[in-house]
Design an enzyme around this catalytic site. Structure first.
Site, mmCIF file in Angstrom:
data_model
loop_
_atom_site.group_PDB
_atom_site.id
_atom_site.type_symbol
_atom_site.label_atom_id
_atom_site.label_comp_id
_atom_site.label_asym_id
_atom_site.label_seq_id
_atom_site.Cartn_x
_atom_site.Cartn_y
_atom_site.Cartn_z
ATOM 1 N N GLU B 40 25.730 6.955 44.754
ATOM 2 C CA GLU B 40 25.051 7.720 45.814
ATOM 3 C C GLU B 40 26.004 7.850 47.020
ATOM 4 O OE1 GLU B 40 21.875 5.321 47.350
ATOM 5 O OE2 GLU B 40 20.821 6.978 48.315
ATOM 6 N N LYS B 111 16.997 13.530 46.899
ATOM 7 C CA LYS B 111 16.276 12.265 46.700
ATOM 8 C C LYS B 111 14.837 12.369 47.192
ATOM 9 C CE LYS B 111 17.180 7.320 47.655
ATOM 10 N NZ LYS B 111 18.151 6.421 48.353
ATOM 11 N N CYS B 144 19.121 6.205 43.424
ATOM 12 C CA CYS B 144 18.891 4.867 43.968
ATOM 13 C C CYS B 144 17.399 4.502 44.028
ATOM 14 C CB CYS B 144 19.576 4.742 45.319
ATOM 15 S SG CYS B 144 19.924 3.016 45.777
ATOM 16 N N VAL B 171 21.313 -2.331 47.656
ATOM 17 C CA VAL B 171 21.471 -3.535 48.476
ATOM 18 C C VAL B 171 20.425 -4.595 48.137
ATOM 19 C CG1 VAL B 171 22.580 -2.346 50.416
ATOM 20 C CG2 VAL B 171 20.083 -2.513 50.340
#
Lengths: 265, 265
Positions: B40, B111, B144, B171
């Site tokens: 991404e 997205k 993501c 993350v």
């Protein structure tokens, strides 16, 4: 906080008495439990020869021996119980689970997604995935292969389930690992109660994979059973943790769904 | 059979040239690849200060430097490429991914589910999860945090995606494990291309978790990258395996869905 867990045992085909003894022993071993989940078809066995054999072992959800026993245990031990059983229904039998509260309420759920030969033996469920208010929290119920369809647990969680109770007779290798996603994506507790043992019937041999487990809302495993031995476990948890659907500080997992964009569901 | 894989690298914030060099080096290292997925926001970096900074690094999906470079590489190497980038759109910027074919087609996806501060920086996607016909098969694209919502991959698979291409800047610790369920429940290949490195901006420190992976239709990991080093991998696979939705001999994962019972979706 409540104490919740599972009871895993070897279900002996067609031997209600032996299965009831194993279930009761496991339940009584979990002293102080508020919620216990037992396997799918936990009193009859799994690999029926045909519909007639299912019928011969199926029970009434209110007055059958399983309902009677679980109601007595639930009241005596002040525990909510979820267990799979073969249900004698109108026009056939269902692969069902009953949820029994200490107050004597008996709720029923009929498996929506039938696995393999179950389609020849059972009527498919005719109701939506149910969420029940209990003294142990809001409990959603799904049965074994229902896990494969993410829509099942999703519906339970969207309707407020804090804990997904998941009686199972697993023979495939994927469920225990995939339930991680079910807990994480819905931020719910999940309790998969599996059985152990092998059934050899009509030339078929089915081995059930044990590994019952309780996952928290982040998918962390709080309890897991052996793959091939009877086991029971209870852990302390706060069902209200599942009510907070905010992750990473700002993302609400349900409010940020985009249903208008889910064109293929 | 095709060869498909991912390119994982350290994206340097605001340094398009360095990022393009890393991307090109990774792509060229995958000689013979038919499909490669990049992370991404693979050319801009992730942790923008504000919308103005996003705008300063955003690109046109057809004529920007990323589209131009990927089109040249796709043609020269006969490979379909999927990569995340910051898209300059009408009224704002989007966190988008482009899919570029060897024939020069450039498809775009914005997205749908924006993570945390992305909501302050980007417009949310305004289109359904897309599936593109390519020489490497039917490729579904999600970005993501879209993984967290099972509806995204489900829609892609129901619309025929054989491979889910999943550019990511992860993350949180859950995705790589949960993608097992996305592949299994939909019986599709999935390629999660993550980045590595740490961004320290405005007092925030974000470390990206690497571990890019390619899973087959049964969730088996065919390739996985290190957590903290640049990596690329390609594996041979047959996209048509994803067209067979029958498991356990008799269960069709899509035909046996029970949409009428999914009351809460």
């Amino acid at each position: 906080m409540i104490h919740a867990g599972f009871v895993q045992y070897h279900v002996h085909f067609g031997d209600w008495d032996a299965n009831a003894r194993a279930a009761e022993a496991g339940i009584r071993a979990c002293e102080g439990a508020d919620l216990l989940v037992l396997p799918e078809l936990a009193f009859s066995g799994y690999d029926f020869l045909d519909r007639d054999e299912v019928r011969s072992l199926a029970e009434d959800p209110a007055s059958g021996p399983t309902a009677t026993m679980l109601r007595e245990l639930a009241a005596a031990l002040n525990v909510t119980l979820v267990a799979g059983y073969a249900e004698a229904a109108a026009g056939g039998c269902c692969n069902s689970a009953m949820l029994v509260t200490p107050q004597g309420a008996v709720h029923n759920y009929r498996k929506l997604h039938l696995f393999n030969r179950e389609k020849e033996l059972f009527l498919p469920g005719d109701g939506v995935p149910p969420v029940f208010e209990t003294p142990a929290g809001r409990i959603g119920v799904m049965i074994c292969f229902d896990w494969f369809f993410p829509e099942t647990a999703r519906c339970l969680a969207l309707k407020g389930a804090q804990i997904v109770a998941h009686p199972s007779n697993l023979v495939l290798p994927w469920c225990q690992q995939a339930m991680f996603a079910r807990s994480v994506e819905n931020h719910v507790f999940s309790i998969t109660a599996n059985r152990i043992g092998t059934e050899d019937r009509a030339g078929r041999s089915l081995t059930f994979t044990g590994g019952s487990q309780l996952l928290d809302c982040s998918g962390q495993c709080l309890a897991r059973a052996a793959l091939d031995a009877p086991a029971q476990a209870i852990v302390a948890l706060d069902p209200a943790e599942a009510d907070n659907k905010v992750i990473a500080g700002t993302n609400h997992l349900f409010e940020e769904r985009r249903p208008a964009m889910y064109d293929a569901l």
